[in-house]
Design a protein around this motif. Structure first.
Motif, PDB file in Angstrom:
ATOM      1  N   GLY A 123       0.783  -1.225   0.000  1.00 17.22           N
ATOM      2  CA  GLY A 123       0.000   0.000   0.000  1.00 17.22           C
ATOM      3  C   GLY A 123       0.815   1.275   0.000  1.00 17.22           C
ATOM      4  O   GLY A 123       0.246   2.364  -0.124  1.00 17.22           O
ATOM      5  N   ASP A 124       2.160   1.170   0.122  1.00 25.73           N
ATOM      6  CA  ASP A 124       2.979   2.386   0.174  1.00 25.73           C
ATOM      7  C   ASP A 124       3.741   2.634  -1.117  1.00 25.73           C
ATOM      8  O   ASP A 124       4.682   3.425  -1.156  1.00 25.73           O
ATOM      9  N   LEU A 125       3.322   1.989  -2.214  1.00 27.20           N
ATOM     10  CA  LEU A 125       4.040   2.116  -3.478  1.00 27.20           C
ATOM     11  C   LEU A 125       3.871   3.506  -4.080  1.00 27.20           C
ATOM     12  O   LEU A 125       2.775   4.052  -4.133  1.00 27.20           O
ATOM     13  N   LEU A 126       4.975   4.029  -4.583  1.00 30.68           N
ATOM     14  CA  LEU A 126       4.963   5.314  -5.276  1.00 30.68           C
ATOM     15  C   LEU A 126       5.075   5.135  -6.784  1.00 30.68           C
ATOM     16  O   LEU A 126       4.597   5.973  -7.547  1.00 30.68           O
ATOM     17  N   LEU A 232       9.661   2.246  -6.102  1.00 30.31           N
ATOM     18  CA  LEU A 232       9.838   3.292  -5.101  1.00 30.31           C
ATOM     19  C   LEU A 232       8.707   3.170  -4.102  1.00 30.31           C
ATOM     20  O   LEU A 232       7.534   3.117  -4.472  1.00 30.31           O
ATOM     21  N   HIS A 233       9.060   3.098  -2.840  1.00 25.04           N
ATOM     22  CA  HIS A 233       8.041   3.017  -1.796  1.00 25.04           C
ATOM     23  C   HIS A 233       8.544   3.743  -0.564  1.00 25.04           C
ATOM     24  O   HIS A 233       9.744   3.898  -0.360  1.00 25.04           O
ATOM     25  N   THR A 234       7.613   4.167   0.261  1.00 25.99           N
ATOM     26  CA  THR A 234       7.983   5.055   1.360  1.00 25.99           C
ATOM     27  C   THR A 234       8.856   4.379   2.396  1.00 25.99           C
ATOM     28  O   THR A 234       9.655   5.035   3.057  1.00 25.99           O
ATOM     29  N   SER A 235       8.751   3.060   2.571  1.00 28.07           N
ATOM     30  CA  SER A 235       9.536   2.394   3.612  1.00 28.07           C
ATOM     31  C   SER A 235      11.020   2.394   3.299  1.00 28.07           C
ATOM     32  O   SER A 235      11.849   2.206   4.196  1.00 28.07           O
TER      33      SER A 235
END
Length: 410
Positions: A123-126, A232-235
């Motif tokens: 769910g944090d994918l950019l 790219l993801h926020t983690s």
């Protein structure tokens, strides 16, 4: 394995009503979330667009499974309207808190809705694109693969657990050259999903990704890799502080992998036939990955601190000559080459099998993994992507060449 999968009956009534409204969802996109209010609408929108654009003749659905977020993730997911042809269920995960529980909940919804296959997204994918749904979903939907694993264009210091442990160990054990076995995004056939749900080692936490890939590899199911470009993801932003994300993740991922290594011992002890992994790889012409921010000096300090704490455990489970080589290697600089690293992994894996107290073994392996990464960072600091891949390929071959050493210890 085989037989009917026992499904949980503790879904909320509202969720059960939502599942019934899905009717038969041929392709279900499951999104695992936890405090991702800034990205959830973007990921849901991309998932729905992919279903509409690339699967117009199939019934699609999006399932958001949340890990009890404390922000507005659930609220936004419930409010966001999808195209009328795409069903939607928003629920909290069932069972113990963790990503594995979220994935299990998604799988059970897929079985209840009689889906043919599932695509999993974080769910944090950019950087997610509608084409990801196509690339991950078509092979299991069309019956050409049971598991589709992503191949991402990554910075050489991203994928820290993958590069130096998950990839070479899985390849050495089961003969499958899956470059990024814990990529996070997957396409799964319903046959694989049933096997996973029946499995006694289904994890509740971060171990879910390596669990999915290992079970598929060990049980001889059809695997495929697909190029998805940048991830790219926020983690990723949390990599700069290893204690914040990487170290807890390591313990869960590697604990799951070692448990599966024991469970499938008779499978991998038989000389593995090198299995071809189908690859859907177009030439990549996109952006280069941004550099992963790592504080190497902090990692060196952390390694030396943890090594002092784990030194006794490491010494007791490594052969004398191996431990002496290790001690010499980390005396001034930190040097743990591929041969020393692979034999240390195998030694501690055998100790994990023997010892009742598993946590000290995991901590010792995590410490040496930090040391191996520090060495790898030095080995590759002036290398480009292709040269770095050759270093990792050589390391994987070293793990394969030392299989007899592993078998002698087990």
């Amino acid at each position: 394995m085989g037989g009917a999968v026992r499904l949980r009956n503790d879904f909320k009534a509202s969720v059960l009503r939502g599942i019934r409204k899905l009717r038969k969802a041929d392709l279900l996109v499951g999104i695992s979330t936890k405090n991702v209010e800034t990205t959830i609408i973007h990921v849901m929108n991309i998932a729905a667009t992919g279903l509409v654009d690339f699967f117009p003749d199939y019934r699609g659905a999006v399932v958001v499974c949340d890990g009890y977020s404390t922000d507005r993730t659930m609220e936004l997911a419930q409010l966001f309207e999808l195209p009328f042809r795409v069903g939607k269920v928003v629920t909290e995960e069932l069972g113990e808190l963790g990503k594995g529980s979220s994935v299990r909940t998604i799988f059970e919804i897929a079985l209840r809705s009689k889906a043919e296959c599932v695509v999993l997204l974080d769910g944090d994918l950019l950087s997610v694109k509608p084409e990801w749904i196509e690339h991950l979903g078509k092979p299991p939907l069309y019956g050409t693969a049971d598991l589709v694993v992503p191949f991402y264009i990554r910075h050489k210091y991203d994928g820290l657990i993958t590069n130096n442990l998950a990839y070479p160990l899985l390849r050495a054990l089961f003969g499958v050259d899956v470059r990024q076995p814990i990529g996070g995004e997957y396409g799964l056939s319903i046959e694989l999903i049933k096997r996973l749900l029946e499995h006694p080692l289904f994890p509740t936490g971060f171990g879910i990704d390596i669990f999915i890939t290992t079970v598929a590899a060990a049980e001889g199911l059809a695997l495929q890799e697909t190029l998805l470009g940048l991830k790219l993801h926020t983690s990723t932003l949390q990599y700069s502080d290893p204690r914040k994300l990487l170290l807890p993740m390591f313990s869960e991922v590697v604990g799951t992998l070692l448990d599966l290594m024991i469970y499938y011992e008779e499978v991998w002890k038989a000389k593995p036939r090198r299995r071809e992994v189908s690859r859907a790889m177009a030439r990549y012409r996109g952006l280069r990955p941004p550099p992963t921010v790592l504080n190497l000096e902090r990692m060196i300090r952390l390694f030396r601190q943890e090594y002092e704490e784990c030194r006794g455990v490491i010494r007791s489970h490594l052969e004398k000559g191996l431990f002496e080589k290790l001690s010499k290697g980390i005396n001034e600089k930190v040097v743990i080459d591929a041969d020393l690293w692979s034999k240390s992994v195998y030694s501690l894996a055998a100790a994990y099998k023997r010892e009742e107290q598993k946590l000290p073994i995991i901590n010792a392996l995590r410490t040496l993994w930090l040391g191996r990464f520090i060495t790898y960072a030095e080995e590759t600091k002036d290398l480009g992507v292709q040269e770095t891949e050759r270093v990792l390929e050589d390391q994987a071959r070293t793990f394969e060449e030392n299989r007899d050493y592993l078998i002698s210890l087990f």
